[in-house]
Design a protein around this motif. Sequence first.
Motif, PDB file in Angstrom:
ATOM      1  N   GLY A 146      70.667   2.420-110.103  1.00 12.86           N
ATOM      2  CA  GLY A 146      70.589   3.543-111.017  1.00 12.86           C
ATOM      3  C   GLY A 146      69.189   3.863-111.469  1.00 12.86           C
ATOM      4  N   SER A 147      69.058   4.268-112.727  1.00  8.55           N
ATOM      5  CA  SER A 147      67.785   4.789-113.215  1.00  8.55           C
ATOM      6  C   SER A 147      66.826   3.706-113.689  1.00  8.55           C
ATOM      7  N   ALA A 148      67.275   2.455-113.816  1.00  7.86           N
ATOM      8  CA  ALA A 148      66.430   1.380-114.317  1.00  7.86           C
ATOM      9  C   ALA A 148      66.361   0.227-113.322  1.00  7.86           C
ATOM     10  N   PHE A 149      65.211  -0.422-113.278  1.00  7.19           N
ATOM     11  CA  PHE A 149      65.054  -1.645-112.480  1.00  7.19           C
ATOM     12  C   PHE A 149      66.038  -2.679-113.005  1.00  7.19           C
ATOM     13  N   SER A 150      66.730  -3.377-112.080  1.00  8.10           N
ATOM     14  CA  SER A 150      67.753  -4.340-112.494  1.00  8.10           C
ATOM     15  C   SER A 150      67.716  -5.568-111.598  1.00  8.10           C
ATOM     16  N   SER A 151      68.587  -6.522-111.890  1.00  5.35           N
ATOM     17  CA  SER A 151      68.663  -7.728-111.067  1.00  5.35           C
ATOM     18  C   SER A 151      69.038  -7.399-109.632  1.00  5.35           C
ATOM     19  N   ALA A 152      69.723  -6.291-109.409  1.00  5.79           N
ATOM     20  CA  ALA A 152      70.080  -5.911-108.046  1.00  5.79           C
ATOM     21  C   ALA A 152      68.851  -5.606-107.203  1.00  5.79           C
ATOM     22  N   ASP A 153      67.781  -5.128-107.822  1.00  2.00           N
ATOM     23  CA  ASP A 153      66.570  -4.792-107.081  1.00  2.00           C
ATOM     24  C   ASP A 153      65.809  -6.031-106.617  1.00  2.00           C
ATOM     25  N   CYS A 154      65.965  -7.146-107.324  1.00  3.05           N
ATOM     26  CA  CYS A 154      65.144  -8.324-107.034  1.00  3.05           C
ATOM     27  C   CYS A 154      65.370  -8.845-105.621  1.00  3.05           C
ATOM     28  N   GLY A 155      66.617  -8.975-105.213  1.00  2.00           N
ATOM     29  CA  GLY A 155      66.900  -9.501-103.883  1.00  2.00           C
ATOM     30  C   GLY A 155      66.543  -8.539-102.771  1.00  2.00           C
ATOM     31  N   TYR A 156      66.933  -7.287-102.928  1.00  2.86           N
ATOM     32  CA  TYR A 156      66.664  -6.306-101.875  1.00  2.86           C
ATOM     33  C   TYR A 156      65.169  -6.067-101.702  1.00  2.86           C
ATOM     34  N   ALA A 157      64.387  -6.238-102.768  1.00  2.05           N
ATOM     35  CA  ALA A 157      62.941  -6.057-102.666  1.00  2.05           C
ATOM     36  C   ALA A 157      62.339  -7.009-101.642  1.00  2.05           C
ATOM     37  N   VAL A 158      62.930  -8.183-101.510  1.00  2.00           N
ATOM     38  CA  VAL A 158      62.477  -9.155-100.518  1.00  2.00           C
ATOM     39  C   VAL A 158      63.166  -8.927 -99.177  1.00  2.00           C
ATOM     40  N   THR A 159      64.480  -8.859 -99.206  1.00  8.45           N
ATOM     41  CA  THR A 159      65.271  -8.935 -97.982  1.00  8.45           C
ATOM     42  C   THR A 159      65.083  -7.737 -97.068  1.00  8.45           C
ATOM     43  N   LEU A 160      65.048  -6.540 -97.615  1.00  6.31           N
ATOM     44  CA  LEU A 160      64.901  -5.371 -96.752  1.00  6.31           C
ATOM     45  C   LEU A 160      63.515  -5.326 -96.129  1.00  6.31           C
ATOM     46  N   ARG A 161      62.511  -5.753 -96.872  1.00  8.85           N
ATOM     47  CA  ARG A 161      61.168  -5.848 -96.279  1.00  8.85           C
ATOM     48  C   ARG A 161      61.125  -6.931 -95.209  1.00  8.85           C
ATOM     49  N   LEU A 162      61.793  -8.047 -95.457  1.00  3.66           N
ATOM     50  CA  LEU A 162      61.844  -9.116 -94.468  1.00  3.66           C
ATOM     51  C   LEU A 162      62.520  -8.640 -93.188  1.00  3.66           C
ATOM     52  N   ALA A 163      63.593  -7.877 -93.312  1.00  2.00           N
ATOM     53  CA  ALA A 163      64.285  -7.373 -92.123  1.00  2.00           C
ATOM     54  C   ALA A 163      63.348  -6.544 -91.256  1.00  2.00           C
ATOM     55  N   ARG A 164      62.587  -5.674 -91.896  1.00  2.00           N
ATOM     56  CA  ARG A 164      61.637  -4.858 -91.139  1.00  2.00           C
ATOM     57  C   ARG A 164      60.578  -5.725 -90.460  1.00  2.00           C
ATOM     58  N   MET A 165      60.082  -6.738 -91.169  1.00  2.00           N
ATOM     59  CA  MET A 165      59.045  -7.601 -90.607  1.00  2.00           C
ATOM     60  C   MET A 165      59.582  -8.418 -89.420  1.00  2.00           C
ATOM     61  N   LEU A 166      60.789  -8.951 -89.556  1.00  3.25           N
ATOM     62  CA  LEU A 166      61.382  -9.739 -88.481  1.00  3.25           C
ATOM     63  C   LEU A 166      61.621  -8.891 -87.237  1.00  3.25           C
ATOM     64  N   LEU A 167      62.186  -7.715 -87.443  1.00  6.82           N
ATOM     65  CA  LEU A 167      62.491  -6.873 -86.289  1.00  6.82           C
ATOM     66  C   LEU A 167      61.230  -6.299 -85.667  1.00  6.82           C
ATOM     67  N   ASP A 168      60.209  -6.044 -86.466  1.00 12.66           N
ATOM     68  CA  ASP A 168      58.939  -5.615 -85.897  1.00 12.66           C
ATOM     69  C   ASP A 168      58.370  -6.713 -85.000  1.00 12.66           C
ATOM     70  N   ALA A 169      58.477  -7.964 -85.450  1.00 14.23           N
ATOM     71  CA  ALA A 169      57.997  -9.087 -84.634  1.00 14.23           C
ATOM     72  C   ALA A 169      58.798  -9.220 -83.341  1.00 14.23           C
ATOM     73  N   LEU A 170      60.069  -8.801 -83.388  1.00 12.64           N
ATOM     74  CA  LEU A 170      60.925  -8.862 -82.210  1.00 12.64           C
ATOM     75  C   LEU A 170      60.856  -7.589 -81.370  1.00 12.64           C
ATOM     76  N   GLY A 171      60.029  -6.632 -81.812  1.00 12.68           N
ATOM     77  CA  GLY A 171      59.835  -5.415 -81.038  1.00 12.68           C
ATOM     78  C   GLY A 171      60.916  -4.370 -81.205  1.00 12.68           C
ATOM     79  N   HIS A 172      61.568  -4.352 -82.363  1.00 11.07           N
ATOM     80  CA  HIS A 172      62.651  -3.401 -82.599  1.00 11.07           C
ATOM     81  C   HIS A 172      62.489  -2.757 -83.972  1.00 11.07           C
ATOM     82  N   ASP A 173      63.091  -1.590 -84.129  1.00 11.23           N
ATOM     83  CA  ASP A 173      63.140  -0.908 -85.414  1.00 11.23           C
ATOM     84  C   ASP A 173      64.487  -1.155 -86.071  1.00 11.23           C
ATOM     85  N   LEU A 174      64.552  -0.904 -87.374  1.00 14.39           N
ATOM     86  CA  LEU A 174      65.797  -1.031 -88.114  1.00 14.39           C
ATOM     87  C   LEU A 174      66.184   0.328 -88.665  1.00 14.39           C
TER      88      LEU A 174
END
Length: 208
Positions: A146-174
Amino acid sequence: QTCALPIFRIALHAKGISFSEQPPADGYRSDAWRAIVPTGTIPAIGHLGFVLAESEAIIEYLDEAFEGPMLLAGNARERACIRVLARLHDLMVEPAIRALFPLIRDPAQRDALPARIANIEDRLERLEQTRLQFGLSAERGRWIAGSAFSSADCGYAVTLRLARMLLDALGHDLAMPAALARWIEQSADHPAIVAGLASWRPATEQWL
């Protein structure tokens, strides 16, 4: 005192809590660590002699025990939405992304990559459908719940960036829902995310 992961560094910085990190000297699988945390899991926090493990319990404790911006704010319905989205991260999205780790380590396993990418993309789509079911359209704000930073943002802030980094290393997009891709870009300058990822990002890049 904390044995932290990036998600908790973000939460601690968001609350404005001073902390120190103390990784177990003999490793997380040691008897010494199990003497502190019987389940042997990470992360854990120690506060005034109280030791606590398990992700959701830690963040809710931090939110209630310390002053600072609330990570579980709003009315009962809004807090329930935050909890659901945070739990979807822990139980649905993060495990699918973590399943890429063996493929980084062992090229012989990379025949499994298309199926694992498809699984991640499916789970991100289900996450976005859940957000839309809660009425969390782009017009409701820049954050996951929603409109405010919350505990839900904490995990996705790491995980979605990690997904992009892992797949970039594997030569793929997400491929991900546009709202989630936009959230990654919009969240990049949040002070808690910047501080929480400061040591994690270069360490992850070095590992990759």
